[in-house]
Scaffold this motif. Structure first.
Motif, mmCIF file in Angstrom:
data_model
loop_
_atom_site.group_PDB
_atom_site.id
_atom_site.type_symbol
_atom_site.label_atom_id
_atom_site.label_comp_id
_atom_site.label_asym_id
_atom_site.label_seq_id
_atom_site.Cartn_x
_atom_site.Cartn_y
_atom_site.Cartn_z
ATOM 1 N N ILE A 97 -7.670 -2.099 -0.846
ATOM 2 C CA ILE A 97 -8.695 -1.191 0.090
ATOM 3 C C ILE A 97 -9.165 0.163 -0.217
ATOM 4 O O ILE A 97 -10.213 0.122 -0.339
ATOM 5 C CB ILE A 97 -7.108 0.055 0.732
ATOM 6 N N ARG A 98 -9.257 -0.122 -2.212
ATOM 7 C CA ARG A 98 -10.059 0.724 -3.006
ATOM 8 C C ARG A 98 -11.399 0.015 -3.066
ATOM 9 O O ARG A 98 -12.439 0.701 -2.806
ATOM 10 C CB ARG A 98 -9.706 1.160 -4.508
ATOM 11 N N LEU A 99 -11.524 -1.113 -2.878
ATOM 12 C CA LEU A 99 -12.838 -1.950 -2.547
ATOM 13 C C LEU A 99 -13.592 -1.657 -1.067
ATOM 14 O O LEU A 99 -14.616 -1.347 -1.470
ATOM 15 C CB LEU A 99 -12.203 -3.220 -2.580
ATOM 16 N N ASP A 117 -3.865 7.539 1.467
ATOM 17 C CA ASP A 117 -3.144 7.991 2.276
ATOM 18 C C ASP A 117 -2.993 6.819 3.836
ATOM 19 O O ASP A 117 -2.468 6.478 4.427
ATOM 20 C CB ASP A 117 -3.947 8.886 2.851
ATOM 21 N N LEU A 118 -3.770 5.638 3.050
ATOM 22 C CA LEU A 118 -3.652 4.503 3.986
ATOM 23 C C LEU A 118 -2.844 3.558 3.680
ATOM 24 O O LEU A 118 -2.230 3.299 4.858
ATOM 25 C CB LEU A 118 -5.302 3.603 4.747
ATOM 26 N N LEU A 119 -2.796 3.475 2.666
ATOM 27 C CA LEU A 119 -0.920 2.626 2.580
ATOM 28 C C LEU A 119 0.071 2.859 3.087
ATOM 29 O O LEU A 119 0.519 2.430 3.730
ATOM 30 C CB LEU A 119 -1.270 2.259 1.569
ATOM 31 N N GLU A 120 0.319 5.038 2.955
ATOM 32 C CA GLU A 120 1.501 5.192 3.117
ATOM 33 C C GLU A 120 1.108 5.600 5.038
ATOM 34 O O GLU A 120 2.358 5.082 5.381
ATOM 35 C CB GLU A 120 1.551 6.496 2.758
ATOM 36 N N ARG A 121 -0.101 4.512 5.346
ATOM 37 C CA ARG A 121 0.215 5.446 7.359
ATOM 38 C C ARG A 121 0.580 3.589 8.030
ATOM 39 O O ARG A 121 1.600 3.952 8.640
ATOM 40 C CB ARG A 121 -1.385 5.649 7.295
ATOM 41 N N VAL A 122 -0.159 2.895 7.019
ATOM 42 C CA VAL A 122 0.545 1.660 7.490
ATOM 43 C C VAL A 122 1.911 0.990 7.099
ATOM 44 O O VAL A 122 2.301 -0.154 6.705
ATOM 45 C CB VAL A 122 -0.536 0.609 7.964
ATOM 46 N N ASP A 123 1.969 1.826 6.481
ATOM 47 C CA ASP A 123 3.766 1.304 5.372
ATOM 48 C C ASP A 123 3.769 0.342 4.805
ATOM 49 O O ASP A 123 4.585 -0.694 4.603
ATOM 50 C CB ASP A 123 4.575 1.196 6.554
ATOM 51 N N LEU A 124 2.763 0.562 3.653
ATOM 52 C CA LEU A 124 2.998 -0.583 2.661
ATOM 53 C C LEU A 124 3.062 -0.031 1.298
ATOM 54 O O LEU A 124 2.267 -1.170 0.507
ATOM 55 C CB LEU A 124 0.967 -1.400 2.804
ATOM 56 N N ARG A 142 -1.631 -5.158 8.820
ATOM 57 C CA ARG A 142 -2.067 -3.588 8.818
ATOM 58 C C ARG A 142 -2.168 -3.518 7.758
ATOM 59 O O ARG A 142 -3.308 -2.592 7.348
ATOM 60 C CB ARG A 142 -0.081 -3.128 8.471
ATOM 61 N N LEU A 143 -2.583 -4.193 6.899
ATOM 62 C CA LEU A 143 -3.851 -4.268 6.172
ATOM 63 C C LEU A 143 -5.061 -4.043 6.033
ATOM 64 O O LEU A 143 -6.135 -3.050 5.721
ATOM 65 C CB LEU A 143 -3.447 -5.474 4.097
ATOM 66 N N ASP A 144 -5.853 -4.959 6.771
ATOM 67 C CA ASP A 144 -6.826 -4.917 7.505
ATOM 68 C C ASP A 144 -6.736 -4.062 8.328
ATOM 69 O O ASP A 144 -7.660 -3.222 8.225
ATOM 70 C CB ASP A 144 -6.807 -6.646 8.081
ATOM 71 N N LEU A 145 -6.110 -3.889 8.571
ATOM 72 C CA LEU A 145 -6.341 -2.354 9.844
ATOM 73 C C LEU A 145 -6.467 -0.829 8.939
ATOM 74 O O LEU A 145 -7.943 -0.443 9.383
ATOM 75 C CB LEU A 145 -4.605 -1.908 11.390
ATOM 76 N N ALA A 146 -5.806 -1.120 7.753
ATOM 77 C CA ALA A 146 -5.943 0.158 6.862
ATOM 78 C C ALA A 146 -7.421 0.025 6.362
ATOM 79 O O ALA A 146 -8.401 1.176 6.394
ATOM 80 C CB ALA A 146 -4.927 -0.184 6.090
#
Length: 321
Positions: A97-99, A117-124, A142-146
């Motif tokens: 996600i940082r990349l 924020d996004l990792l929390e949002r998609v529960d990862l 879910r990671l791809d969505l984030a």
């Protein structure tokens, strides 16, 4: 305002015309379900709208930008989660996600904040520092969505985001899509699942053979097919007399077996009490009764001549075999 406008869009691969003159519009803040079997032109259309593939005819604008003339502006305005997520299995979720944030030009501190924020949002959050190769299919989706959301796009493209997922993972994705839409994100969703389109989409386009064969809200499309019908399993009495009684209430439909009566009714559930009353007065016993409403599969059959659900089941059986 219109988030997506498509006029006469075409794409040919040699002699094969994968997309043949598609016209559609998606309003801002709308969820648009693009429904069809494999090979119908869904993914090809999405790839053109996301600038991954050049059209061979027609035109399209996304977020007000032409997909051919202004591809950079289109890409800056959209997020894309394709069916086959291109996720490096050796990276951790947090690193990926940082990349993505860096690739989108976000400052380092902002990128780190967005990733958290996004990792929390998609529960990862619990899996954020594990390698992606260890993730389940649902976690990867879910990671791809984030990753697609890191730059807060105006329009989000999801290409069959729940294909192959278990029911729990599928509903998790649905909830996230609804939440994003509630926040104002326009969503263009391709899917093979009728229930998914029915549950999520404000409007639905059905594509078959590279052409749009139906478009409208799920309810309006189902209303085109006809009224609901009451399905009665007769326990006692004459079936012909039961048909005569029901025929005075609505339109008789071809029965599915020797003890079943199907009657189309104009008022839906409101016609059930008088149907039961009329049968009781005629001395006819009812074993079971069900109100059956038209489905998107009925719409698909009416527009294409075959069942999408059966196509999907056949493909799944072939994969499992």
């Amino acid at each position: 305002m219109r988030a997506i406008v498509v006029e006469g869009l075409e794409r040919a691969f040699g002699e094969v015309k994968a997309v043949q003159g598609v016209d559609l519009e998606v309003g801002e803040g709308e969820i648009y379900g693009f429904l069809g079997p494999n090979g119908a032109g869904k993914t090809t259309t999405m790839r053109m709208l996301t600038t991954l593939l050049l059209p061979t005819g027609g035109r399209a604008t996304v977020a007000g930008h032409d997909v051919v003339g202004e591809p950079r502006a289109v890409r800056a305005s959209i997020g894309v989660a394709l069916q086959e997520a291109a996720l490096d299995p050796l990276m951790t979720g947090r690193e990926l996600i940082r990349l993505q944030a860096t690739l989108q030009g976000l400052p380092t501190a902002e990128g780190r904040r967005r990733a958290d924020d996004l990792l929390e949002r998609v529960d990862l959050v619990a899996a954020a520092d594990r390698r992606v190769g260890s993730y389940s299919g649902g976690m990867k989706r879910r990671l791809d969505l984030a990753a697609a959301l890191v730059h807060e796009p105006r329009v989000l493209f999801l290409d069959e985001p729940t294909t192959g997922l278990d029911p729990v993972s599928r509903k998790t994705i649905w909830e996230e899509v609804r939440e994003l839409n509630d926040e104002g994100t326009t969503v263009f969703l391709t899917t093979q699942y009728l229930e998914e389109a029915d549950q999520l989409a404000d409007n639905v386009g059905i594509i078959d053979g590279g052409r749009i064969v139906a478009e409208g809200t799920p309810e309006s499309l189902k209303a085109e097919i006809g009224n609901p019908h009451i399905q009665l399993q007769i326990a006692e009495g004459s079936i012909s007399e039961a048909e005569e009684v029901c025929g005075r209430i609505g339109k008789l439909l071809p029965p599915t077996d020797a003890r079943t009566v199907l009657v189309e009714v104009a008022n839906g559930a409101a016609d059930i009490p008088r149907t039961v009353r009329a049968l009781d007065e005629a001395g006819i016993g009812v074993e079971s009764l069900e109100l059956v409403r038209p489905t998107l599969d009925d719409v698909f059959v009416a527009k294409t001549g075959y069942h999408l659900e059966k196509e999907n089941e056949a493909e799944q059986d072939a994969v499992e075999a």
